[in-house]
Design an enzyme around this catalytic site. Structure first.
Site, mmCIF file in Angstrom:
data_model
loop_
_atom_site.group_PDB
_atom_site.id
_atom_site.type_symbol
_atom_site.label_atom_id
_atom_site.label_comp_id
_atom_site.label_asym_id
_atom_site.label_seq_id
_atom_site.Cartn_x
_atom_site.Cartn_y
_atom_site.Cartn_z
ATOM 1 C CE LYS A 158 -3.556 -0.022 2.834
ATOM 2 N NZ LYS A 158 -4.360 -0.165 4.071
ATOM 3 N NE ARG A 296 -10.705 12.240 1.803
ATOM 4 C CZ ARG A 296 -11.405 11.146 1.564
ATOM 5 N NH1 ARG A 296 -12.704 11.136 1.804
ATOM 6 N NH2 ARG A 296 -10.845 10.051 1.091
#
Length: 642
Positions: A158, A296
């Protein structure tokens, strides 16, 4: 409360923020690129400021232009939406240095959670469980391969600065590690400007469950969980809340861990703690691990709003303007179940390639919540994410909410671009998904069945022929009276049929030698004596029949010229995009499946491969070229054996 805010984003999230701001009496400023000059979010806002060219780096990633627009219009705060600059701590710093309010967390909190490796270390210190893996700074390929071996295959590579499935590769065998690492690092460098990766143990039957948190800088609450396990190539497709099979003990443990994570970094605003969950033996308090935090608002936030009755954007504005948290943990409750399906312009049979096109027709059912940044007549731009809308449904139970989602998708009408609508409908009818048996591998396991192309039935096709002839509306009105049948041949791009008008409200279509009787009676169409729940719509792209499986017929263009078959000799660009890399030269021998080039389009990299064995005759595009859909990129020498 603020008097005016600027939204540093575009599309459906900009429209979503404008809706809440308007309800609160807050004026809004939109920013837009050349490509978005006539977009929906620009039309909705009270003011709009142009900030640059269509490429994100020339517009929505230009922090200086966005701050200048805020100052010019007198905006007091900037809402970042999601994507673009929403998780860029340097942007937060310059916003605050300019005397403006950033509607979101502090730069320090974003930095702490911005890199997956350091975030995991921080969470481990805070007592939040993390997945076994390597999160170190050493990026030598040999060292990373050794770490993968120590963790045990399968492993997941990742990007440390990643998101949205970019820079992520699953590796099952040691022999595949080097190629997967190079591919992940290259994609990470393109997407985030940082090639560094981490290695994690790959959970065999994983579920992706995330917890919505909200903080005011000192304390935080959680608004329960969302299950985002229905994914394809790490991209979420359908999300739901609450998670199927969730127990009170598991929810309490995950919620407490999420709140601890948020309060550890002094989080302010809306955020999401993402967990990877072992679903092989049911949901257990000892079977979840921290994956990452999104600092967010999330794309899938509407399902949380649906089950809690909370407007998360309203909370963002209230807390950013100085109010305390609007609710205590004990005041938050779950009511019913909700689903969200992401409707994209993408070519499912071609491997879910992002698509473009002009939305000649677009209509959604009134019974569903629709989050969309486009309108009929708008173009799907190659510069941005090809999402058309999010379709959200809510019901008293999971079964009711899922059936409502199926019905809403069946009643969704879109023409002018290929979409994943039929794929989404197939997912709502998947037996295992219907029973709550979800994990991140479900779509991959059943992909062939979910994407199986089924031909529309003859009744749908003959109704489309009637619409293509321009006779649907006259027959509905009963405005045709004839002394004898009117016969004519109707042609379209892939076929033709004989149409006979029999009189008011009645016609006959002969298709492939079979005659079908059509009439309009009692407010609906009847084909061969059977009622149809169908709508015939004519538009700029042709004629469509909606209701169940949709069909669009495109009129035959008498000026169109057919081309010769290229026999796999030409590699064409599947969509508008940027040629990122070319791996072959004239005279080079290639085998079927060899990688020829990489095209960057709609925020993703697409590998273009050879359709057959052969020798490269010409390289028709170079790295850095911007090409249109259908442009020839590589030509192989003629296949003499063909």
């Amino acid at each position: 409360m603020f008097q005016k805010i600027l939204i540093a984003n575009r599309g459906e999230i900009a429209c979503r923020v404008i809706d809440t701001a308007r309800r609160l009496g807050v004026r809004t400023v939109a920013v837009y690129s050349d490509a978005d000059r006539a977009s929906r979010h620009v039309a909705m806002a009270d003011e709009a400021v142009h900030i640059g060219g269509p490429a994100p780096r020339d517009s929505y990633l230009r922090g200086d232009a966005i701050i200048a627009a805020a100052k010019e219009t007198g905006a007091q705060a900037i809402h970042p939406g999601y994507g673009f600059l929403s998780e860029n701590p340097d942007f937060v710093d310059v916003v605050r240095a300019a005397g403006l309010v950033f509607i979101g967390p502090s730069a320090e909190a974003i930095r702490k959670m911005g890199l997956k490796d350091s975030a995991k270390a921080l969470m481990e210190e805070a007592g939040v469980p993390v997945v076994p893996g390597y999160h170190g700074a050493e990026q030598d390929p040999g060292h990373l391969a050794a770490q993968a071996g120590a963790i045990g295959y399968p492993v997941l590579i990742k990007a440390v600065a990643g998101g949205g499935g970019k820079g992520m590769r699953m590796v099952e065998r040691p022999g595949d590690f080097a190629d997967a690492l190079a591919s992940a690092q290259g994609e990470a460098l393109t997407a985030f400007g940082n090639p560094a990766v981490l290695i994690e143990k790959y959970i065999q039957r994983p579920r992706h469950i995330e917890v919505q948190v909200f903080g005011d800088g000192s304390r935080a609450v959680h608004l329960f969980e969302r299950d985002c396990s229905l994914q394809r190539r790490h991209q979420k497709v359908i999300e739901e809340a609450p998670a199927p099979g969730m127990t009170p003990e598991m929810r309490a443990a995950m919620g407490a861990a999420a709140v601890r994570a948020a309060e550890t970094i002094g989080y302010s605003g809306a955020g999401t703690i993402e967990f990877i969950v072992d679903g092989s033996r049911g949901l257990r308090p000892d079977g979840f691990w921290f994956m990452e935090m999104n600092t967010r608002l999330q794309v899938e936030h509407p399902v949380t709003e649906a089950i809690t009755g909370v407007d998360l954007v309203e909370w963002q504005l209230r807390v950013a303007s100085g109010e305390p948290l609007p609710a205590r943990q004990e005041e938050l409750r779950i009511s019913g179940h909700a689903f969200e399906a992401r409707l994209y312009a993408e070519d499912v049979p071609a491997g879910f390639l992002p698509a473009t096109g002009t939305l000649a027709h677009l209509q959604f059912p009134a019974a569903a919540r629709i989050e969309s940044g486009v309108r009929p007549g708008d173009a799907i731009s190659p510069w941005y994410d090809p999402m058309i809308a999010k379709v959200v449904t809510h019901g008293a139970t999971r079964a009711i909410a899922l059936r409502a989602l199926e019905a809403a998708l069946c009643d969704t009408e879109v023409a002018g671009s290929v979409t994943n609508l039929d794929f989404l409908i197939a997912l709502t009818r998947h037996e295992g998904f219907g029973q709550g048996e979800v994990d991140t591998g479900l779509i991959a396991r059943d992909l062939a069945a979910l994407t199986e192309a089924s031909e529309p039935d003859p009744a749908t096709r003959v109704l489309a022929v009637l619409g293509l002839a321009g006779l649907a509306d006259p027959l509905v009105r009963g405005g045709i009276t004839l002394w004898q049948p009117l016969r004519r041949t109707i042609s379209w791009e892939s076929g033709e049929a004989m149409l006979e008008v029999l009189g008011p409200g009645a016609a006959r279509v002969t298709l492939q030698g079979v005659a079908h009787e059509i009439r309009h009676e009692g407010g609906r169409w009847w084909v061969d004596g059977k009622p149809r729940r169908s709508r015939i719509v004519s538009h700029a792209a042709g004629t469509s029949v909606f209701g169940g499986r949709s069909l669009t017929l495109v009129p035959l263009d008498p000026l169109a010229r057919g081309g010769d078959e290229v026999g796999g000799g030409l590699t064409l660009s599947p969509m508008p995009g940027l040629v990122k890399a070319v791996f072959v030269t004239p005279g080079q021998e290639v085998a079927a499946g060899d990688r020829l080039a990489i095209l960057e389009a709609m925020k993703m990299e697409h590998s273009l491969t050879a359709a057959r064995d052969g020798r490269v005759a010409e390289v028709l595009a170079q790295p850095g070229d911007q090409v249109e859909a259908g442009a020839a990129l590589i030509r192989l020498e003629e296949d003499v054996d063909a």
